[in-house]
Design a protein around this motif. Structure first.
Motif, mmCIF file in Angstrom:
data_model
loop_
_atom_site.group_PDB
_atom_site.id
_atom_site.type_symbol
_atom_site.label_atom_id
_atom_site.label_comp_id
_atom_site.label_asym_id
_atom_site.label_seq_id
_atom_site.Cartn_x
_atom_site.Cartn_y
_atom_site.Cartn_z
ATOM 1 N N VAL A 3 0.911 -0.901 -0.051
ATOM 2 C CA VAL A 3 0.160 0.055 0.033
ATOM 3 C C VAL A 3 0.874 1.220 0.128
ATOM 4 O O VAL A 3 2.150 1.321 0.080
ATOM 5 N N THR A 4 0.298 2.370 -0.531
ATOM 6 C CA THR A 4 1.039 3.526 -0.246
ATOM 7 C C THR A 4 0.397 4.708 0.343
ATOM 8 O O THR A 4 -0.870 4.504 0.543
ATOM 9 N N GLN A 5 0.966 5.653 0.647
ATOM 10 C CA GLN A 5 0.791 6.826 1.573
ATOM 11 C C GLN A 5 -0.559 7.431 1.141
ATOM 12 O O GLN A 5 -1.693 7.828 1.795
ATOM 13 N N THR A 6 -0.529 7.782 -0.165
ATOM 14 C CA THR A 6 -1.757 8.186 -0.888
ATOM 15 C C THR A 6 -2.204 7.072 -1.439
ATOM 16 O O THR A 6 -1.598 6.287 -2.273
ATOM 17 N N LEU A 7 -3.549 6.899 -1.291
ATOM 18 C CA LEU A 7 -4.211 5.861 -1.618
ATOM 19 C C LEU A 7 -4.930 5.731 -2.963
ATOM 20 O O LEU A 7 -5.127 4.714 -3.834
ATOM 21 N N GLY A 8 -4.906 7.093 -3.929
ATOM 22 C CA GLY A 8 -5.301 7.180 -5.020
ATOM 23 C C GLY A 8 -5.562 8.748 -5.329
ATOM 24 O O GLY A 8 -5.378 9.659 -4.462
ATOM 25 N N TRP A 9 -6.243 8.868 -6.619
ATOM 26 C CA TRP A 9 -6.655 10.208 -6.947
ATOM 27 C C TRP A 9 -7.865 9.858 -7.980
ATOM 28 O O TRP A 9 -7.569 9.183 -8.864
ATOM 29 N N ILE A 10 -8.785 10.892 -7.705
ATOM 30 C CA ILE A 10 -10.038 10.637 -8.611
ATOM 31 C C ILE A 10 -9.770 10.763 -10.000
ATOM 32 O O ILE A 10 -9.023 11.474 -10.232
ATOM 33 N N LYS A 38 9.599 1.364 -4.573
ATOM 34 C CA LYS A 38 8.946 2.306 -3.709
ATOM 35 C C LYS A 38 9.897 2.562 -2.500
ATOM 36 O O LYS A 38 10.730 1.741 -1.883
ATOM 37 N N GLY A 39 9.942 3.743 -2.013
ATOM 38 C CA GLY A 39 10.696 3.907 -0.783
ATOM 39 C C GLY A 39 9.993 4.496 0.300
ATOM 40 O O GLY A 39 9.362 3.523 0.960
ATOM 41 N N GLY A 40 9.788 5.648 0.593
ATOM 42 C CA GLY A 40 8.816 6.049 1.756
ATOM 43 C C GLY A 40 7.331 5.911 1.065
ATOM 44 O O GLY A 40 6.530 5.919 2.027
ATOM 45 N N GLY A 41 7.148 5.828 -0.116
ATOM 46 C CA GLY A 41 5.810 5.541 -0.587
ATOM 47 C C GLY A 41 4.884 6.656 -0.524
ATOM 48 O O GLY A 41 3.675 6.555 -0.677
ATOM 49 N N HIS A 42 5.554 8.007 -0.300
ATOM 50 C CA HIS A 42 4.639 9.194 -0.285
ATOM 51 C C HIS A 42 4.075 9.643 -1.671
ATOM 52 O O HIS A 42 3.755 11.142 -1.659
ATOM 53 N N SER A 43 4.669 9.234 -2.639
ATOM 54 C CA SER A 43 4.321 10.001 -4.092
ATOM 55 C C SER A 43 2.695 10.329 -4.250
ATOM 56 O O SER A 43 1.840 9.354 -3.989
ATOM 57 N N TYR A 44 2.480 11.481 -4.544
ATOM 58 C CA TYR A 44 0.949 11.920 -4.618
ATOM 59 C C TYR A 44 0.345 11.241 -6.116
ATOM 60 O O TYR A 44 -0.647 11.008 -6.149
ATOM 61 N N GLN A 45 1.392 11.096 -7.097
ATOM 62 C CA GLN A 45 1.211 10.589 -8.341
ATOM 63 C C GLN A 45 0.997 9.207 -8.449
ATOM 64 O O GLN A 45 0.803 8.621 -9.574
ATOM 65 N N GLY A 46 1.196 8.651 -7.467
ATOM 66 C CA GLY A 46 1.073 7.038 -7.467
ATOM 67 C C GLY A 46 2.268 6.410 -8.266
ATOM 68 O O GLY A 46 2.267 5.269 -8.817
ATOM 69 N N THR A 47 3.355 6.944 -8.247
ATOM 70 C CA THR A 47 4.776 6.530 -9.060
ATOM 71 C C THR A 47 5.253 5.628 -8.214
ATOM 72 O O THR A 47 6.433 4.875 -8.620
ATOM 73 N N SER A 48 4.762 5.062 -7.133
ATOM 74 C CA SER A 48 5.638 3.937 -6.447
ATOM 75 C C SER A 48 4.846 2.589 -6.197
ATOM 76 O O SER A 48 5.174 1.812 -5.516
ATOM 77 N N ASN A 49 3.786 2.614 -7.110
ATOM 78 C CA ASN A 49 2.845 1.327 -7.275
ATOM 79 C C ASN A 49 2.458 0.864 -8.659
ATOM 80 O O ASN A 49 2.370 1.946 -9.314
ATOM 81 N N ALA A 50 2.531 -0.114 -8.873
ATOM 82 C CA ALA A 50 2.032 -0.519 -10.357
ATOM 83 C C ALA A 50 1.611 -2.081 -10.401
ATOM 84 O O ALA A 50 2.245 -2.959 -9.974
ATOM 85 N N PRO A 51 0.299 -2.046 -10.738
ATOM 86 C CA PRO A 51 0.022 -3.728 -10.758
ATOM 87 C C PRO A 51 0.844 -4.436 -11.605
ATOM 88 O O PRO A 51 1.344 -3.952 -12.857
ATOM 89 N N ASP A 52 0.792 -5.635 -11.657
ATOM 90 C CA ASP A 52 1.403 -6.594 -12.436
ATOM 91 C C ASP A 52 2.858 -6.374 -12.654
ATOM 92 O O ASP A 52 3.634 -6.904 -13.610
ATOM 93 N N SER A 53 3.338 -5.802 -11.533
ATOM 94 C CA SER A 53 4.843 -5.350 -11.592
ATOM 95 C C SER A 53 6.068 -6.047 -10.811
ATOM 96 O O SER A 53 5.079 -6.775 -9.776
#
Ligand SMILES: Cc1cc2nc3c(=O)[nH]c(=O)nc-3n(C[C@H](O)[C@H](O)[C@H](O)COP(=O)(O)OP(=O)(O)OC[C@H]3O[C@@H](n4cnc5c(N)ncnc54)[C@H](O)[C@@H]3O)c2cc1C
Length: 599
Positions: free
Chosen positions: A94-101, A138-153
């Motif tokens: 999981v990431t600090q920001t959970l998503g963006w509408i 993923k480091g601290g996982g704080h990217s607002y843009q979701g750049t530290s998570n990716a499905p199927d990766s």
């Protein structure tokens, strides 16, 4: 006949050596997913696992418990945990920001390597490249843009790389004889800022420039430029980078500093995370610590729109006169409720000196009791800077500034600022930023700036972050910032305007806990409308890559200005096949939005 059909008709693979490296036949066109036949076999994963000492983890997505049973006790407990940045940081899923509408929702990788050192990082990078996988870091996982998570990766997860070592006489490798030894700190790339501050400030009585939020990762912040509360005095975190150990797309563990791989070093200083390589270690400059730091916290409410206009105008002039220097950073907020909220910090002033600075403004407010109300919780004061991040000292002195990780067995040192608490597990509705040039503070421009702030505040709350613009900083810090890859607009700006809105933990598909898309879209429109009022007076400002709009138009120019062309060349040199992909990163325009298909 074009080049491609000539090669085809010649039927010759022997001619492939004629192709420039960037067009090699091995170049991935589409990365593989678990459903593809090219996905690595169990045996291949086992080999990777062996290579990284058994630290290859299948990633379990905790939100599955809620997707299956939204009312369950497990789901309730999980949503409580999603308000705790240490819980989030300790999970690869999981990431600090959970998503963006309308932009993204946090999704887990298939596997994660919990790397321990550069060799593990290199093994991960090599495996991803050789098997044509989508790699996420993923480091601290704080990217607002979701750049530290990716499905199927495959996820490279640096959380366990948290060693911190201080040096009295650091000289970057290869710089012997050309650079004087200096104090420095080397941190593993999974270190979060609180750990660095604990070692450097609380324990050693010195200073390292990092970020404001205690749980942000050092590697992510430095690579995006990075501001802390005292950046108006000490400059960018990236400008304090002396050396990085980084694994590039070819699997090489490289040293990057001013003397070795200096082009890569420059790109790592603000060119954006997850783009040029996987950083395993960073060495940062350590400075002397002044005795005092402190802040001013209060709110003034105006009784009418007219009174509010006058208040903003007065504040703009006062800021220019009294606060526009290297001592004062952090924020002023302008709200639709006609309030001016001051939440600023200073460095190097004692309590008497900091109160004296504010007295003329407070006197002006006090002269019109019918128009302005000052809240009764006003605090202006100072404390020893050495204890700024000292959890025990803050507790002892009843400074209720931190929230604490309440998980059983958690370290009592796991804390985060209460002010950042609202953004843990956040779902972004809208987020935009803009650097405001210092020209707007000149006598004949102040009226225009004040009017724009008032107009913007009619739509939603506007924040000015004074520590995120370097106009007013010491000349040597401005010069150091110019030697980074950040948009040079940061050097001419007195503040970064941030306008943002969002909601607490929510996730698509979980009944009762869905993100509020309708409200979110309306809020995003309000954010955009408000920022357009500021753009009308600061069109060339640019945006801060780490705190900006997922949908940033012309992001290359907004984030890096004239530096983008040089960054693109560094990207081509060190990662010609685009192994490292992040949304709106340098080179990302060559890939589909999910980073799987080369366009
Ligand atoms: C609550 C909150 C407060 C914030 N406060 C500030 C602030 O005060 N000042 C400021 O400047 N910014 C601030 N930010 C923005 C923050 O600095 C950036 O989001 C930063 O990139 C986060 O780094 P991370 O390692 O925590 O995040 P991650 O999401 O893990 O990483 C961010 C990016 O860097 C990449 N990355 C991470 N580690 C590595 C590595 N070892 N090698 C290569 N790439 C890597 C990731 O792939 C990702 O693309 C804040 C963000 C939040 C959510």
């Amino acid at each position: 006949m074009n080049r491609r059909s000539f090669l085809k008709q010649s039927g010759s693979t022997s001619l492939l050596w004629l192709w420039p490296r960037g067009l090699s036949a091995r170049r991935a066109v589409r990365r593989v997913r678990p459903s593809d036949s090219g996905w690595p076999s169990k045996a291949a994963w086992k080999r990777l696992s062996d290579e990284v000492g058994g630290n290859l983890l299948p990633v379990e997505f905790p939100l599955n418990a809620c997707l299956r049973a939204p009312e369950s006790a497990d789901c309730k407990a999980l949503f409580a945990d999603l308000k705790n940045p240490y819980f989030i940081g300790d999970s690869p899923a999981v990431t600090q920001t959970l998503g963006w509408i309308d932009a993204w929702a946090s999704q887990p990788s298939v596997y994660a390597v919990a790397a321990r050192n550069a060799a593990d990082v290199a093994a991960t990078v090599n495996f991803a490249r050789e098997n044509n996988l989508r790699l996420a870091v993923k480091g601290g996982g704080h990217s607002y843009q979701g750049t530290s998570n990716a499905p199927d990766s495959l996820l490279l997860w640096t959380r366990r790389m948290q060693e911190v070592a201080l040096h009295a006489d650091f000289v970057p490798q290869g710089c012997q004889g050309t650079r004087a030894p200096q104090r420095a700190v080397t941190v593993g790339s999974g270190t979060i800022w609180l750990q660095a501050y604990d070692a450097v400030t609380t324990k050693a009585g010195a200073y390292v420039q990092g970020g404001g939020c205690t749980t942000v990762g050092v590697a992510g912040l430095v690579q995006s430029g990075g501001f802390g509360s005292f950046s108006k005095h000490y400059g960018l975190a990236a400008a304090g980078l002396l050396e990085a150990e980084v694994v590039t797309a070819d699997g090489q563990v490289r040293i990057a500093n001013a003397c070795t791989n200096s082009d890569l070093f420059w790109a790592l200083k603000g060119g954006g995370g997850g783009t040029f390589g996987a950083v395993s270690k960073l060495t940062l400059r350590v400075r002397d610590l002044p005795e005092w730091a402190g802040g001013a916290d209060f709110t003034v409410k105006a009784s009418s729109d007219d009174a509010y206009r006058r208040l903003i105008r007065q504040f703009v002039g006062f800021y220019r006169e009294a606060l526009f220097n290297d001592r004062w950073g952090e924020q002023a907020h302008f709200s639709p409720e006609n309030t001016l909220e001051i939440s600023m910090v200073h460095i190097g002033l004692d309590t008497g000196q900091s109160r004296k600075v504010w007295q003329p403004f407070l006197d002006w407010v006090a002269q019109s009791p019918g128009s302005y109300t000052l809240d009764s919780h006003m605090v202006i004061g100072s404390m020893p800077l050495r204890h700024w991040w000292d959890v025990d000292w803050r507790r002892e002195h009843h400074h209720e500034v931190f929230k604490t990780d309440a998980r059983p067995g958690a370290s009592p040192a796991n804390v985060w600022w209460k002010g950042d608490g609202g953004q843990v597990g956040w779902v972004v509705w809208g987020f935009e930023s803009l650097w405001l040039p210092a020209e707007l503070l000149e006598d004949d421009a102040q009226e225009k700036l004040a009017a724009a702030l008032f107009a913007a505040s009619r739509s939603t709350e506007v924040e000015l972050h004074f520590n995120k613009g370097l106009a007013g900083a010491p000349p040597e810090e401005v010069a150091a910032a110019k030697d980074t890859a950040m948009n040079p607009a940061v050097c001419a700006a007195f503040a970064l305007a941030i306008i943002a809105d969002g909601q607490g933990p929510a996730y698509p598909g979980i009944a009762g806990r869905e993100p509020d898309a309708a409200k979110g879209r309306k809020a995003a429109e309000a954010v955009h409308r408000a920022m357009n009022e500021l753009r009308a007076v600061a069109s060339a400002g640019g945006a801060y890559v780490s705190e900006s709009n997922f949908f940033e138009p012309d992001f290359e120019h907004a984030y890096w200005g004239a530096n983008h062309a040089r960054l693109a060349a560094v990207k081509k040199k060190y990662d010609p096949d685009g192994l490292f992909f992040v949304h709106n990163g340098v080179g990302s325009e060559q890939w589909s939005s999910d980073g799987f298909t080369r366009l």
